[in-house]
Design a protein around this motif. Structure first.
Motif, PDB file in Angstrom:
ATOM      1  N   GLN A 116       1.291   9.790   8.271  1.00  0.00           N
ATOM      2  CA  GLN A 116       0.965   8.391   7.939  1.00  0.00           C
ATOM      3  C   GLN A 116       2.077   7.782   7.077  1.00  0.00           C
ATOM      4  OE1 GLN A 116      -0.400   5.604   8.694  1.00  0.00           O
ATOM      5  NE2 GLN A 116      -2.539   6.018   8.263  1.00  0.00           N
ATOM      6  N   CYS A 171       6.441   0.628  -2.072  1.00  0.00           N
ATOM      7  CA  CYS A 171       5.797   1.496  -1.076  1.00  0.00           C
ATOM      8  C   CYS A 171       6.685   2.688  -0.766  1.00  0.00           C
ATOM      9  CB  CYS A 171       5.550   0.739   0.220  1.00  0.00           C
ATOM     10  SG  CYS A 171       4.038  -0.187   0.212  1.00  0.00           S
ATOM     11  N   TYR A 176       6.831   5.042  -4.138  1.00  0.00           N
ATOM     12  CA  TYR A 176       5.620   5.699  -4.649  1.00  0.00           C
ATOM     13  C   TYR A 176       4.773   6.366  -3.576  1.00  0.00           C
ATOM     14  CZ  TYR A 176       6.890   3.719  -9.086  1.00  0.00           C
ATOM     15  OH  TYR A 176       7.576   3.413 -10.236  1.00  0.00           O
ATOM     16  N   PRO A 180       2.385   5.750  -1.017  1.00  0.00           N
ATOM     17  CA  PRO A 180       0.938   5.609  -1.217  1.00  0.00           C
ATOM     18  C   PRO A 180       0.072   6.602  -0.444  1.00  0.00           C
ATOM     19  CG  PRO A 180       1.880   3.701  -0.086  1.00  0.00           C
ATOM     20  CD  PRO A 180       3.017   4.487  -0.613  1.00  0.00           C
ATOM     21  N   TYR A 181       0.578   7.143   0.656  1.00  0.00           N
ATOM     22  CA  TYR A 181      -0.280   8.063   1.416  1.00  0.00           C
ATOM     23  C   TYR A 181      -0.142   9.517   0.971  1.00  0.00           C
ATOM     24  CZ  TYR A 181      -1.507   4.112   4.219  1.00  0.00           C
ATOM     25  OH  TYR A 181      -1.992   2.893   4.594  1.00  0.00           O
ATOM     26  N   PRO A 217      -4.056   1.355   6.736  1.00  0.00           N
ATOM     27  CA  PRO A 217      -5.373   1.386   6.075  1.00  0.00           C
ATOM     28  C   PRO A 217      -5.258   1.602   4.558  1.00  0.00           C
ATOM     29  CG  PRO A 217      -4.968   3.441   7.277  1.00  0.00           C
ATOM     30  CD  PRO A 217      -3.854   2.507   7.636  1.00  0.00           C
ATOM     31  N   ASP A 218      -6.066   0.910   3.807  1.00  0.00           N
ATOM     32  CA  ASP A 218      -6.178   1.018   2.335  1.00  0.00           C
ATOM     33  C   ASP A 218      -4.838   0.906   1.612  1.00  0.00           C
ATOM     34  OD1 ASP A 218      -8.684   2.004   3.141  1.00  0.00           O
ATOM     35  OD2 ASP A 218      -7.947   4.076   3.024  1.00  0.00           O
ATOM     36  N   LEU A 219      -3.855   0.318   2.227  1.00  0.00           N
ATOM     37  CA  LEU A 219      -2.531   0.311   1.583  1.00  0.00           C
ATOM     38  C   LEU A 219      -2.569  -0.424   0.239  1.00  0.00           C
ATOM     39  CD1 LEU A 219       0.356   1.181   1.763  1.00  0.00           C
ATOM     40  CD2 LEU A 219       0.908  -0.914   2.982  1.00  0.00           C
ATOM     41  N   ARG A 232      -4.176   1.798  -2.374  1.00  0.00           N
ATOM     42  CA  ARG A 232      -3.356   2.981  -2.619  1.00  0.00           C
ATOM     43  C   ARG A 232      -2.100   2.640  -3.416  1.00  0.00           C
ATOM     44  NH1 ARG A 232      -3.850   7.698   0.438  1.00  0.00           N
ATOM     45  NH2 ARG A 232      -5.758   7.781   1.652  1.00  0.00           N
ATOM     46  N   LEU A 233      -1.432   1.549  -3.031  1.00  0.00           N
ATOM     47  CA  LEU A 233      -0.208   1.177  -3.746  1.00  0.00           C
ATOM     48  C   LEU A 233      -0.530   0.754  -5.181  1.00  0.00           C
ATOM     49  CD1 LEU A 233       2.810   0.896  -3.667  1.00  0.00           C
ATOM     50  CD2 LEU A 233       2.554  -1.427  -2.825  1.00  0.00           C
ATOM     51  N   PHE A 286      -2.987   1.772  -7.012  1.00  0.00           N
ATOM     52  CA  PHE A 286      -3.265   2.988  -7.774  1.00  0.00           C
ATOM     53  C   PHE A 286      -1.961   3.682  -8.186  1.00  0.00           C
ATOM     54  CE2 PHE A 286      -3.946   7.590  -7.958  1.00  0.00           C
ATOM     55  CZ  PHE A 286      -4.907   7.646  -8.955  1.00  0.00           C
ATOM     56  N   LYS A 287      -1.035   3.776  -7.243  1.00  0.00           N
ATOM     57  CA  LYS A 287       0.228   4.466  -7.526  1.00  0.00           C
ATOM     58  C   LYS A 287       1.020   3.741  -8.627  1.00  0.00           C
ATOM     59  CE  LYS A 287       0.802   7.942  -4.547  1.00  0.00           C
ATOM     60  NZ  LYS A 287       1.491   9.212  -4.748  1.00  0.00           N
ATOM     61  N   LEU A 288       1.028   2.418  -8.570  1.00  0.00           N
ATOM     62  CA  LEU A 288       1.780   1.650  -9.577  1.00  0.00           C
ATOM     63  C   LEU A 288       1.154   1.820 -10.960  1.00  0.00           C
ATOM     64  CD1 LEU A 288       2.581  -1.611  -7.569  1.00  0.00           C
ATOM     65  CD2 LEU A 288       4.226   0.078  -8.381  1.00  0.00           C
TER      66      LEU A 288
END
Lengths: 214, 202
Positions: free
Chosen positions: A160, A187, A190, A192-193, B65-67, B70-71, B73-75
């Motif tokens: 992904q 993106c 970091y 995200p997946y 999906p859920d990008l 997710r992003l 959260f990562k930041l």
């Protein structure tokens, strides 16, 4: 942290009797996972630097275009030459990023082979012990099927992530919106997946196979 | 007034100025380590700002999906990691401040214990290489005040930082730099120069 002693010759030192046959294969696969992930992370950092450069070049290209439009009346050959050199550099940098993605793709194909190798081990055990599989776990507690599950979950996450990176490479040099460029860069950096659960799965795998001191 | 009291007071003052100099170096090196971390926070602030402005659902990334979650959260996680490192730095700064306060209060304690035996002439007397005791005590107090105030200012800014306050994150680097007090630093090195002969004397 480094996984120690996963090479075929010296890793048997700690648990010489356990690391043969399927266990040997599973343990080597776990070490391969670790190394592939390390390589992936290095490529990610490399790609991140390149992606930053692309965004900066893109921004300066835009300012060149603006400048050229402003002084269109007067002759501005040096400026257009600069812009030309700039787009050459931009193209080159984009190619570099594409190469990083290709290398990541190569890593992903190796990951896929690990997944099918784990599946192969399950098939072998079904053949050897019947549908119930082996009664005694290969290492500490995990049934053999869990190695395959973890491998395919890891593979899915990286798959992904690579799809996302491909999309970013396609769009990065073409967007004029600086905020969107920034989101692309975030993106990329970091990932995200690749979330904490992925890292936990990998650590679990390494711990179970004895690569991490328990 | 006994000679020995004066000598022991001078000895304590000497140690105090020596430790002040050492602690000043530690303080400056910790501040130097904070600079890149503050820069990282500023950078993350910019990334969060861009993230807020962009609607991922309307961008070419809408198929993922859920990008958005997710992003985000990562930041936020990245901000938390930097804040964690800064917490350690604040602890180091606090240790420096405490070390200085302890030293200075020890000197004052000794002075106050012997205040009856120290007459005005003694405490204001000075020579070419030895400043007067009154001056030195004042300089110690000034130095301690400087570190107390600097620490409070920096701690105060640090405690207002939150991963959801994007505008503060964006500007934190400049704010942090603006907390420095060049005149205060100048005063400190001035003091160090004034006592240098005294500290080195046997």
């Amino acid at each position: 942290m480094e996984v120690q002693g996963f090479e075929g010759t010296n890793s048997g030192r700690r648990t010489p009797s356990a690391v043969t046959g399927s266990a040997r294969k599973v343990k080597d696969n776990a070490a391969d996972w670790h190394n592939l992930v390390l390589k992936w992370d290095r490529l990610n950092d490399e790609g991140s630097t390149i992606a930053n450069k692309i965004v900066n070049l893109g921004l300066s290209k835009d300012s060149h275009v603006n400048m050229m439009m402003e002084c269109e009346e007067t002759s501005a050959p040096s400026s257009s030459q600069n812009a030309f050199g700039n787009s050459n550099e931009l193209e080159e940098t984009c190619d570099n990023l594409l190469r990083v993605v290709e290398k990541m793709d190569h890593i992903l194909s190796k990951m896929e082979k690990l997944v099918s190798s784990e599946q192969g081990i399950i098939n072998l055990e079904t053949f050897q012990y019947g549908t119930g599989g082996r009664q005694i776990p290969l290492f500490q507690t995990w049934p053999t099927s869990q190695f395959a599950e973890v491998s395919s979950k890891l593979y899915e996450a990286y798959n992904q992530e690579l799809t996302l990176k491909r999309a970013i490479v396609q769009e990065l040099a073409h967007t004029t919106n600086p905020d969107l460029s920034m989101v692309y860069l975030s993106c990329w950096l970091y990932q995200p997946y690749i979330d904490d659960s992925v890292k936990l799965l990998l650590e679990g795998l390494l711990l179970e196979t004895g690569h991490r001191p328990s | 007034m006994s000679k020995s009291t004066l000598l022991s007071l001078e000895q304590v003052l000497k140690t105090c100025f020596q430790s002040l100099e050492t602690n000043q170096k530690v303080w400056n090196s910790v501040l130097l380590e904070c600079t890149p971390l503050m820069g990282s926070l500023g950078n993350l602030g910019e990334q969060l700002r861009a993230f807020q402005k962009v609607k991922i659902a309307n961008s070419p990334l809408h198929t993922f999906p859920d990008l958005h979650e997710r992003l985000h959260f990562k930041l936020v996680q990245a901000v938390d990691i930097v804040l964690g490192k800064l917490t350690d730095k604040m602890c180091s700064l606090q240790q420096v401040r405490d070390a200085i306060s302890n030293q200075v209060s020890r000197a004052f304690q000794l002075y106050e214990q012997n205040v009856d035996t120290l007459d005005l002439t003694t405490v204001t007397q000075r020579s070419a290489i030895t400043p007067s005791i009154a001056d030195m005590l004042e300089w110690l107090q000034d130095s301690e005040h400087y570190y107390r105030q600097q620490f409070l200012r920096r701690k105060n800014l640090f405690q207002t930082l939150r991963s959801d306050d994007v505008s503060l994150l964006e500007t934190v680097s400049q704010r942090w730099e603006s907390l420095g007090s060049p005149s205060g630093e100048e005063r400190l090195s001035d003091i160090q120069h004034k006592v240098s002969f005294f500290v080195e004397s046997q």
